[in-house]
Design a protein around this motif. Structure first.
Motif, PDB file in Angstrom:
ATOM      1  N   VAL A 121      -7.991  44.107   1.015  1.00 31.18           N
ATOM      2  CA  VAL A 121      -8.142  44.623   2.377  1.00 31.18           C
ATOM      3  C   VAL A 121      -9.335  43.985   3.060  1.00 31.18           C
ATOM      4  CG1 VAL A 121      -8.487  46.680   3.793  1.00 31.18           C
ATOM      5  CG2 VAL A 121      -7.155  46.846   1.682  1.00 31.18           C
ATOM      6  N   GLU A 122      -9.130  43.613   4.339  1.00 31.58           N
ATOM      7  CA  GLU A 122     -10.233  43.208   5.195  1.00 31.58           C
ATOM      8  C   GLU A 122     -10.108  43.942   6.521  1.00 31.58           C
ATOM      9  OE1 GLU A 122      -9.993  38.996   5.778  1.00 31.58           O
ATOM     10  OE2 GLU A 122      -8.434  39.167   7.316  1.00 31.58           O
ATOM     11  N   ILE A 123     -11.204  43.966   7.270  1.00 31.47           N
ATOM     12  CA  ILE A 123     -11.224  44.687   8.541  1.00 31.47           C
ATOM     13  C   ILE A 123     -11.450  43.710   9.676  1.00 31.47           C
ATOM     14  CG2 ILE A 123     -12.418  46.424   9.927  1.00 31.47           C
ATOM     15  CD1 ILE A 123     -13.170  47.818   7.302  1.00 31.47           C
ATOM     16  N   ALA A 124     -10.658  43.853  10.727  1.00 34.05           N
ATOM     17  CA  ALA A 124     -10.898  43.140  11.981  1.00 34.05           C
ATOM     18  C   ALA A 124     -11.449  44.168  12.960  1.00 34.05           C
ATOM     19  CB  ALA A 124      -9.609  42.516  12.507  1.00 34.05           C
ATOM     20  N   ASP A 125     -12.768  44.141  13.160  1.00 36.75           N
ATOM     21  CA  ASP A 125     -13.405  45.161  13.990  1.00 36.75           C
ATOM     22  C   ASP A 125     -13.401  44.723  15.460  1.00 36.75           C
ATOM     23  OD1 ASP A 125     -15.168  43.130  13.417  1.00 36.75           O
ATOM     24  OD2 ASP A 125     -16.935  44.417  13.339  1.00 36.75           O
ATOM     25  N   CYS A 126     -12.197  44.706  16.026  1.00 35.78           N
ATOM     26  CA  CYS A 126     -12.023  44.235  17.394  1.00 35.78           C
ATOM     27  C   CYS A 126     -10.708  44.758  17.946  1.00 35.78           C
ATOM     28  CB  CYS A 126     -12.024  42.703  17.435  1.00 35.78           C
ATOM     29  SG  CYS A 126     -10.690  41.943  16.483  1.00 35.78           S
ATOM     30  N   ASP A 127     -10.474  44.518  19.204  1.00 37.37           N
ATOM     31  CA  ASP A 127      -9.197  44.822  19.818  1.00 37.37           C
ATOM     32  C   ASP A 127      -8.127  43.888  19.245  1.00 37.37           C
ATOM     33  OD1 ASP A 127      -7.064  44.474  22.115  1.00 37.37           O
ATOM     34  OD2 ASP A 127      -8.171  46.312  22.578  1.00 37.37           O
ATOM     35  N   ALA A 128      -6.894  44.394  19.149  1.00 37.53           N
ATOM     36  CA  ALA A 128      -5.809  43.583  18.595  1.00 37.53           C
ATOM     37  C   ALA A 128      -5.623  42.279  19.348  1.00 37.53           C
ATOM     38  CB  ALA A 128      -4.508  44.383  18.605  1.00 37.53           C
ATOM     39  N   LYS A 129      -5.948  42.256  20.636  1.00 35.72           N
ATOM     40  CA  LYS A 129      -5.778  41.046  21.436  1.00 35.72           C
ATOM     41  C   LYS A 129      -6.681  39.911  20.964  1.00 35.72           C
ATOM     42  CE  LYS A 129      -4.469  43.692  25.545  1.00 35.72           C
ATOM     43  NZ  LYS A 129      -4.851  44.091  26.922  1.00 35.72           N
ATOM     44  N   ARG A 130      -7.737  40.235  20.220  1.00 37.03           N
ATOM     45  CA  ARG A 130      -8.688  39.218  19.769  1.00 37.03           C
ATOM     46  C   ARG A 130      -8.396  38.716  18.353  1.00 37.03           C
ATOM     47  NH1 ARG A 130     -14.449  41.453  20.143  1.00 37.03           N
ATOM     48  NH2 ARG A 130     -14.862  39.362  19.326  1.00 37.03           N
ATOM     49  N   VAL A 131      -7.402  39.282  17.698  1.00 33.60           N
ATOM     50  CA  VAL A 131      -7.061  38.842  16.342  1.00 33.60           C
ATOM     51  C   VAL A 131      -6.319  37.515  16.426  1.00 33.60           C
ATOM     52  CG1 VAL A 131      -5.781  39.398  14.244  1.00 33.60           C
ATOM     53  CG2 VAL A 131      -6.952  41.218  15.518  1.00 33.60           C
ATOM     54  N   ALA A 132      -6.790  36.525  15.694  1.00 41.78           N
ATOM     55  CA  ALA A 132      -6.245  35.172  15.816  1.00 41.78           C
ATOM     56  C   ALA A 132      -5.166  34.856  14.786  1.00 41.78           C
ATOM     57  CB  ALA A 132      -7.378  34.155  15.700  1.00 41.78           C
ATOM     58  N   LYS A 133      -5.035  35.631  13.733  1.00 39.60           N
ATOM     59  CA  LYS A 133      -4.098  35.341  12.660  1.00 39.60           C
ATOM     60  C   LYS A 133      -2.711  35.899  12.973  1.00 39.60           C
ATOM     61  CE  LYS A 133      -5.723  36.357   8.562  1.00 39.60           C
ATOM     62  NZ  LYS A 133      -6.431  37.114   7.504  1.00 39.60           N
ATOM     63  N   THR A 134      -1.729  35.479  12.192  1.00 39.50           N
ATOM     64  CA  THR A 134      -0.400  36.085  12.249  1.00 39.50           C
ATOM     65  C   THR A 134      -0.070  36.689  10.885  1.00 39.50           C
ATOM     66  OG1 THR A 134       0.712  34.002  11.679  1.00 39.50           O
ATOM     67  CG2 THR A 134       0.444  34.524  14.041  1.00 39.50           C
ATOM     68  N   PHE A 135       0.892  37.614  10.878  1.00 44.61           N
ATOM     69  CA  PHE A 135       1.176  38.401   9.678  1.00 44.61           C
ATOM     70  C   PHE A 135       2.687  38.545   9.478  1.00 44.61           C
ATOM     71  CE2 PHE A 135      -2.747  39.642  11.679  1.00 44.61           C
ATOM     72  CZ  PHE A 135      -3.659  39.663  10.637  1.00 44.61           C
ATOM     73  N   ASP A 136       3.058  38.746   8.230  1.00 44.88           N
ATOM     74  CA  ASP A 136       4.477  38.949   7.919  1.00 44.88           C
ATOM     75  C   ASP A 136       4.983  40.276   8.479  1.00 44.88           C
ATOM     76  OD1 ASP A 136       4.524  36.539   6.441  1.00 44.88           O
ATOM     77  OD2 ASP A 136       3.804  37.579   4.654  1.00 44.88           O
ATOM     78  N   VAL A 137       4.137  41.287   8.442  1.00 46.29           N
ATOM     79  CA  VAL A 137       4.477  42.605   8.994  1.00 46.29           C
ATOM     80  C   VAL A 137       3.301  43.109   9.821  1.00 46.29           C
ATOM     81  CG1 VAL A 137       4.879  45.049   8.455  1.00 46.29           C
ATOM     82  CG2 VAL A 137       6.131  43.288   7.210  1.00 46.29           C
ATOM     83  N   GLU A 152       1.246  42.172  22.544  1.00 47.43           N
ATOM     84  CA  GLU A 152       0.164  41.904  21.592  1.00 47.43           C
ATOM     85  C   GLU A 152       0.676  41.938  20.161  1.00 47.43           C
ATOM     86  OE1 GLU A 152      -2.293  45.947  20.768  1.00 47.43           O
ATOM     87  OE2 GLU A 152      -2.329  45.258  22.852  1.00 47.43           O
ATOM     88  N   MET A 153       1.670  42.783  19.881  1.00 47.76           N
ATOM     89  CA  MET A 153       2.243  42.822  18.534  1.00 47.76           C
ATOM     90  C   MET A 153       3.052  41.562  18.247  1.00 47.76           C
ATOM     91  SD  MET A 153       3.474  46.761  18.073  1.00 47.76           S
ATOM     92  CE  MET A 153       2.271  48.071  17.847  1.00 47.76           C
ATOM     93  N   GLU A 154       3.867  41.152  19.215  1.00 48.21           N
ATOM     94  CA  GLU A 154       4.703  39.972  19.022  1.00 48.21           C
ATOM     95  C   GLU A 154       3.844  38.748  18.719  1.00 48.21           C
ATOM     96  OE1 GLU A 154       8.472  37.984  21.343  1.00 48.21           O
ATOM     97  OE2 GLU A 154       6.685  38.451  22.509  1.00 48.21           O
ATOM     98  N   ARG A 155       2.702  38.635  19.373  1.00 49.42           N
ATOM     99  CA  ARG A 155       1.802  37.505  19.167  1.00 49.42           C
ATOM    100  C   ARG A 155       1.268  37.445  17.745  1.00 49.42           C
ATOM    101  NH1 ARG A 155      -3.466  36.684  19.157  1.00 49.42           N
ATOM    102  NH2 ARG A 155      -3.907  38.879  19.587  1.00 49.42           N
ATOM    103  N   LEU A 156       1.184  38.607  17.092  1.00 51.41           N
ATOM    104  CA  LEU A 156       0.602  38.683  15.749  1.00 51.41           C
ATOM    105  C   LEU A 156       1.620  38.505  14.629  1.00 51.41           C
ATOM    106  CD1 LEU A 156      -1.807  41.723  16.273  1.00 51.41           C
ATOM    107  CD2 LEU A 156      -2.421  39.298  16.182  1.00 51.41           C
TER     108      LEU A 156
END
Length: 209
Positions: A121-137, A152-156
């Motif tokens: 587990v890691e934490i992204a302590d920011c708004d979802a709009k600032r997360v740069a990675k993508t994820f399987d789920v 914002e979800m589709e982008r991730l």
């Protein structure tokens, strides 16, 4: 506290567990009870209610999410760690990112991760709009209506990934999906009924690919 709640729920949900898993949940509950008076993490004060309404409710979707075979999962608006921390305990081979912008909740999550020794587990302590990675789920529970946050979800979501959202009654999930389909012309929304042990309230998953 009723020590049989989690084992019986996991048995009903066909979720594998061992003493180490149960020990982590016990420690997690202890951290919630310790910090809740100050941080206001959950509305419930009774331990059994927290187990049912948060631990078991979050775990109920785990068999479906695991069936998608994700290597990475993002939990948006993770709050006190629902469903992210619960799923991370049950899915140790999957990497989780908990996205949370409120500082006191981030502090709580950092403490929980250290206390439970969750190295997936890691934490992204920011708004979802600032997360740069993508994820399987990408998942979320008690979050915004999907039509307000779909972009914002589709982008991730990685290619061939899924958005899996915890919702209440199926009719509510269906209403959100219909609004999304009209505004975004999305096809393929799937709504799955969840059976949550010990909870007499309707729960569902809204799944977008």
């Amino acid at each position: 506290m009723d020590k049989s709640l989690l084992p019986e729920a996991f048995d009903r949900l066909k979720i594998g567990y061992d003493d180490a898993v149960l020990s982590r949940f016990d420690a997690y509950l202890g951290e919630i009870m310790l910090f809740n008076p100050t941080y206001k993490l959950v509305a419930q004060e009774d331990e059994d209610e927290i187990i049912i309404r948060h631990f078991i409710d979050s775990a109920a979707a785990m068999p479906y999410i695991a069936s998608l075979g994700p290597k990475t999962i993002a939990d948006l608006g993770s709050g006190a760690g629902f469903p992210g921390v619960v799923l991370a305990i049950l899915m140790p081979d999957t990497e989780f990112t908990l996205v949370e912008r409120m500082s006191r909740r981030v502090s709580f999550l950092r403490n929980v991760i250290a206390r439970l020794a969750l190295d997936n587990v890691e934490i992204a302590d920011c708004d979802a709009k600032r997360v740069a990675k993508t994820f399987d789920v990408v998942t979320a529970r008690a979050y915004h209506p999907v039509y307000d946050c779909f972009d914002e979800m589709e982008r991730l979501v990685a290619d061939n990934g899924h958005i899996v959202l915890y919702k209440g009654p199926e009719k509510n999930a269906k209403s959100e999906a219909e609004v999304l389909e009209r505004s975004k012309k999305i096809d393929g929304c799937k709504i799955l009924r969840l059976q949550v042990p010990f909870l007499d309230e309707a729960r569902s998953l809204l799944v977008l690919r």
